[in-house]
Each structure stands twice: as structure tokens, then as C-alpha cells.
Design an enzyme around this catalytic site. Structure first.
Site, PDB file in Angstrom:
ATOM      1  N   GLY A  29       0.781  -1.239   0.000  1.00  0.00           N
ATOM      2  CA  GLY A  29       0.000   0.000   0.000  1.00  0.00           C
ATOM      3  C   GLY A  29       0.809   1.284   0.000  1.00  0.00           C
ATOM      4  O   GLY A  29       0.313   2.324   0.446  1.00  0.00           O
ATOM      5  N   SER A  30       2.018   1.250  -0.553  1.00  0.00           N
ATOM      6  CA  SER A  30       2.796   2.497  -0.535  1.00  0.00           C
ATOM      7  C   SER A  30       2.187   3.549  -1.468  1.00  0.00           C
ATOM      8  O   SER A  30       2.293   4.752  -1.194  1.00  0.00           O
ATOM      9  CB  SER A  30       4.266   2.242  -0.885  1.00  0.00           C
ATOM     10  OG  SER A  30       4.426   1.915  -2.239  1.00  0.00           O
ATOM     11  N   MET A  83      -4.363  -6.846  -7.064  1.00  0.00           N
ATOM     12  CA  MET A  83      -3.853  -7.951  -7.866  1.00  0.00           C
ATOM     13  C   MET A  83      -4.951  -8.851  -8.438  1.00  0.00           C
ATOM     14  O   MET A  83      -4.744 -10.042  -8.619  1.00  0.00           O
ATOM     15  CB  MET A  83      -2.867  -8.791  -7.020  1.00  0.00           C
ATOM     16  CG  MET A  83      -1.659  -8.012  -6.549  1.00  0.00           C
ATOM     17  SD  MET A  83      -0.756  -7.214  -7.910  1.00  0.00           S
ATOM     18  CE  MET A  83       0.029  -8.649  -8.632  1.00  0.00           C
ATOM     19  N   ASN A 114      -5.466   3.341 -12.560  1.00  0.00           N
ATOM     20  CA  ASN A 114      -4.502   2.320 -12.152  1.00  0.00           C
ATOM     21  C   ASN A 114      -3.102   2.894 -12.305  1.00  0.00           C
ATOM     22  O   ASN A 114      -2.872   3.776 -13.125  1.00  0.00           O
ATOM     23  CB  ASN A 114      -4.643   1.076 -13.040  1.00  0.00           C
ATOM     24  CG  ASN A 114      -3.701  -0.034 -12.610  1.00  0.00           C
ATOM     25  OD1 ASN A 114      -3.501  -0.265 -11.404  1.00  0.00           O
ATOM     26  ND2 ASN A 114      -3.090  -0.726 -13.555  1.00  0.00           N
ATOM     27  N   HIS A 158       0.849   1.577 -13.041  1.00  0.00           N
ATOM     28  CA  HIS A 158       1.579   0.407 -13.527  1.00  0.00           C
ATOM     29  C   HIS A 158       3.076   0.756 -13.592  1.00  0.00           C
ATOM     30  O   HIS A 158       3.429   1.844 -14.069  1.00  0.00           O
ATOM     31  CB  HIS A 158       1.054   0.015 -14.913  1.00  0.00           C
ATOM     32  CG  HIS A 158       1.704  -1.220 -15.434  1.00  0.00           C
ATOM     33  ND1 HIS A 158       1.369  -2.484 -14.983  1.00  0.00           N
ATOM     34  CD2 HIS A 158       2.706  -1.394 -16.337  1.00  0.00           C
ATOM     35  CE1 HIS A 158       2.108  -3.374 -15.597  1.00  0.00           C
ATOM     36  NE2 HIS A 158       2.933  -2.748 -16.425  1.00  0.00           N
ATOM     37  N   ASP A 174      -4.031  -3.295 -18.564  1.00  0.00           N
ATOM     38  CA  ASP A 174      -3.105  -2.149 -18.557  1.00  0.00           C
ATOM     39  C   ASP A 174      -3.150  -1.384 -19.885  1.00  0.00           C
ATOM     40  O   ASP A 174      -2.123  -0.930 -20.394  1.00  0.00           O
ATOM     41  CB  ASP A 174      -1.664  -2.630 -18.284  1.00  0.00           C
ATOM     42  CG  ASP A 174      -1.547  -3.327 -16.935  1.00  0.00           C
ATOM     43  OD1 ASP A 174      -2.255  -2.929 -16.001  1.00  0.00           O
ATOM     44  OD2 ASP A 174      -0.759  -4.280 -16.820  1.00  0.00           O
ATOM     45  N   GLU A 217       6.494   6.477  -8.866  1.00  0.00           N
ATOM     46  CA  GLU A 217       5.060   6.171  -8.760  1.00  0.00           C
ATOM     47  C   GLU A 217       4.414   7.067  -7.709  1.00  0.00           C
ATOM     48  O   GLU A 217       3.290   7.547  -7.880  1.00  0.00           O
ATOM     49  CB  GLU A 217       4.849   4.707  -8.369  1.00  0.00           C
ATOM     50  CG  GLU A 217       5.245   3.706  -9.445  1.00  0.00           C
ATOM     51  CD  GLU A 217       4.946   2.276  -9.023  1.00  0.00           C
ATOM     52  OE1 GLU A 217       3.886   2.024  -8.431  1.00  0.00           O
ATOM     53  OE2 GLU A 217       5.794   1.404  -9.288  1.00  0.00           O
TER      54      GLU A 217
HETATM   55  C1  GRF Z   1       3.250  -0.869  -7.659  1.00  0.00           C
HETATM   56  O1  GRF Z   1       4.485  -1.147  -8.256  1.00  0.00           O
HETATM   57  C2  GRF Z   1       2.210  -0.563  -8.689  1.00  0.00           C
HETATM   58  O2  GRF Z   1       2.728   0.068  -9.813  1.00  0.00           O
HETATM   59  C3  GRF Z   1       1.714  -1.933  -9.057  1.00  0.00           C
HETATM   60  O3  GRF Z   1       1.693  -2.650  -7.855  1.00  0.00           O
HETATM   61  C4  GRF Z   1       2.674  -2.086  -6.964  1.00  0.00           C
HETATM   62  C5  GRF Z   1       1.952  -1.731  -5.699  1.00  0.00           C
HETATM   63  O4  GRF Z   1       2.833  -1.264  -4.719  1.00  0.00           O
HETATM   64  N1  GRF Z   1       0.410  -1.864  -9.698  1.00  0.00           N
HETATM   65  P1  GRF Z   1       2.259  -0.654  -3.375  1.00  0.00           P
HETATM   66  O5  GRF Z   1       1.385  -1.727  -2.737  1.00  0.00           O
HETATM   67  O6  GRF Z   1       1.478   0.555  -3.724  1.00  0.00           O
HETATM   68  O7  GRF Z   1       3.458  -0.342  -2.545  1.00  0.00           O
END
Ligand code: GRF
Length: 219
Positions: A19-20, A96, A113, A115, A151, A180
Site C-alpha cells: 500500500g505504498s 492484484m 490504475n 503500472h 493495462d 510512482e
Molecule cells: C506498484 O508497483 C504498482 O505500480 C503496481 O503494484 C505495486 C503496488 O505497490 N500496480 P504498493 O502496494 O502501492 O506499494
């Protein structure tokens, strides 16, 4: 910003992992950088670390395992919970599970989303590893509107990361993740702060003047 305060957009976050990206969104909203509030964080994995982080922020959470349920049943429950929370925008943040067209159509042009590649390169799982294996010199991340493909939806924001001197795929992933955390809040802010439309696959925003007040033109 000038006088007229827009109401905060209500955002639902779906995640399955640490969840970062959720945290990056939440922090940007708390800092007033994105005119939105997270009203529900939901996961198909009740033990997801991201859900615990959401609880630490005092946000409403929903752990709804998909086990023993059809995809349709699971999504219907998710949609109902998101609607009950008043969600207008859904942000996928490491969720996921593939979402069916039915889910996407429940929030038309309002599902985002993130990616970890420069789409349309390296869609699907392990995008950072795919980039490493391919030997690309730059990669990055993409925030896109979700359509019915994998995607494949219209691109909102991309950030580029040089990886030619990376020594391991984990280093590639870490460099991309840092971008991100900037890209996701920027994309949501971009979509919320002005009017925009789709021209084919292209997200076309109104002129910046439409965001702030246009000066009156004197004849
Ligand atoms: C990230 O790399 C995002 O791009 C992908 O899944 C990962 C999730 O990371 N869809 P986090 O759980 O947000 O840390």
C-alpha cells in the site's frame, strides 16, 4: 487558488499489498495537494499490509476475500461497498485481481490504475523484471484510466526513470516506485482540477485558464 472551493472528490482505493501508493495518495490529500478524500480502502486480502496502514490513518477499510466466491459475486459486493461509501473515483493501488468490464462500467472513466512501466511496454505482471530482462535503458511508471483490457486504458501521467546503471531488478523496482509516489497524486490532481475529455485514446485537458478564473475581457 481562487475563491470557489470545489467539494472534495470521494476516492475508494483497492489494494492487495503493502500500500505504498495508497499512502502517497493519502499524504498528498492530507497536504491539500489533491482535492479529494479517501472514503474506503478495500482489499481482496484481509491481511494486506495496506489495509493496516489505512486503519492507522483512521480510514474505513474492507477486507473482502475473493475465496469461495465467483468473480461476479466478489465484484458486486465491492461495487456495493464503494457506492455505499459514496465513492466517485476508484484508485487501484497494487490490486492484484483483474476487474471485469462490469466493474469498470460501474464507474465509467473513473477508475485509475498505476503500472510500473512506460506503457504500452511491459503490461501485466513483473513489469520491472520484464524491463530488466529486455535490457531497456529507461523505464518508468504510468497512471492510466482503466478500460476493459489489461493495462491498456488511456494514459494520464507517465514518469521516466533511467535504469541503465541499475545493478539488479530490485533497484529498478525501487527507482520506479519512488516515481510512482509522485505520479499517482499528480494524475489524480490533474483529472480533478480541470475539465478533460477523451479524444480516442488521448486524455485532453481544458486550457489552464479553465482552472483558475479567467480575467474578464474588457471591450
Ligand atoms: C506498484 O508497483 C504498482 O505500480 C503496481 O503494484 C505495486 C503496488 O505497490 N500496480 P504498493 O502496494 O502501492 O506499494
Amino acid at each position: 487558488m481562487s475563491g470557489s472551493r470545489r467539494p472534495l472528490a470521494k476516492v475508494g482505493v483497492l489494494l492487495s499489498g503493502r500500500g505504498s501508493n495508497f499512502v502517497a495518495l493519502q499524504e498528498a490529500m492530507l497536504a491539500g495537494e489533491v482535492p479529494a478524500e479517501i472514503v474506503l480502502v478495500a482489499s481482496n486480502l484481509p491481511s494486506a499490509a495496506g489495509l493496516a496502514k489505512a486503519r492507522d490513518y483512521g480510514l474505513p477499510t474492507l477486507g473482502l476475500s475473493h475465496r469461495g466466491m465467483s468473480r461476479q459475486e466478489h465484484e458486486e459486493k465491492l461495487i456495493a461497498a464503494l457506492r455505499a461509501a459514496g465513492v466517485g473515483w476508484v484508485c487501484l493501488a497494487g490490486y492484484m485481481r483483474l476487474l471485469s468490464p462490469r466493474f469498470v462500467q460501474a464507474f465509467p472513466q473513473r477508475v485509475l490504475n498505476i503500472h510500473p512501466s512506460l506503457l504500452p511496454s511491459f503490461p501485466g505482471l513483473d513489469a520491472q523484471q520484464q524491463a530488466w530482462d529486455h535490457g531497456v535503458r529507461v523505464s518508468g511508471c504510468t497512471v492510466h484510466l482503466v478500460d476493459e483490457g489489461l493495462d491498456s486504458g488511456p494514459i494520464v501521467v507517465q514518469r521516466v526513470v533511467a535504469i541503465d546503471d541499475a545493478r539488479h531488478p530490485d533497484e529498478v523496482a525501487a527507482r520506479i516506485l519512488a516515481e510512482e509516489h509522485l505520479a499517482y497524486p499528480a494524475a489524480l490532481r490533474y483529472l480533478l482540477m480541470q475539465s478533460w475529455r477523451l479524444e480516442g485514446r488521448r486524455v485532453v485537458a481544458s486550457s489552464p485558464e479553465a482552472v483558475s478564473k479567467k480575467p474578464e475581457k474588457k471591450p
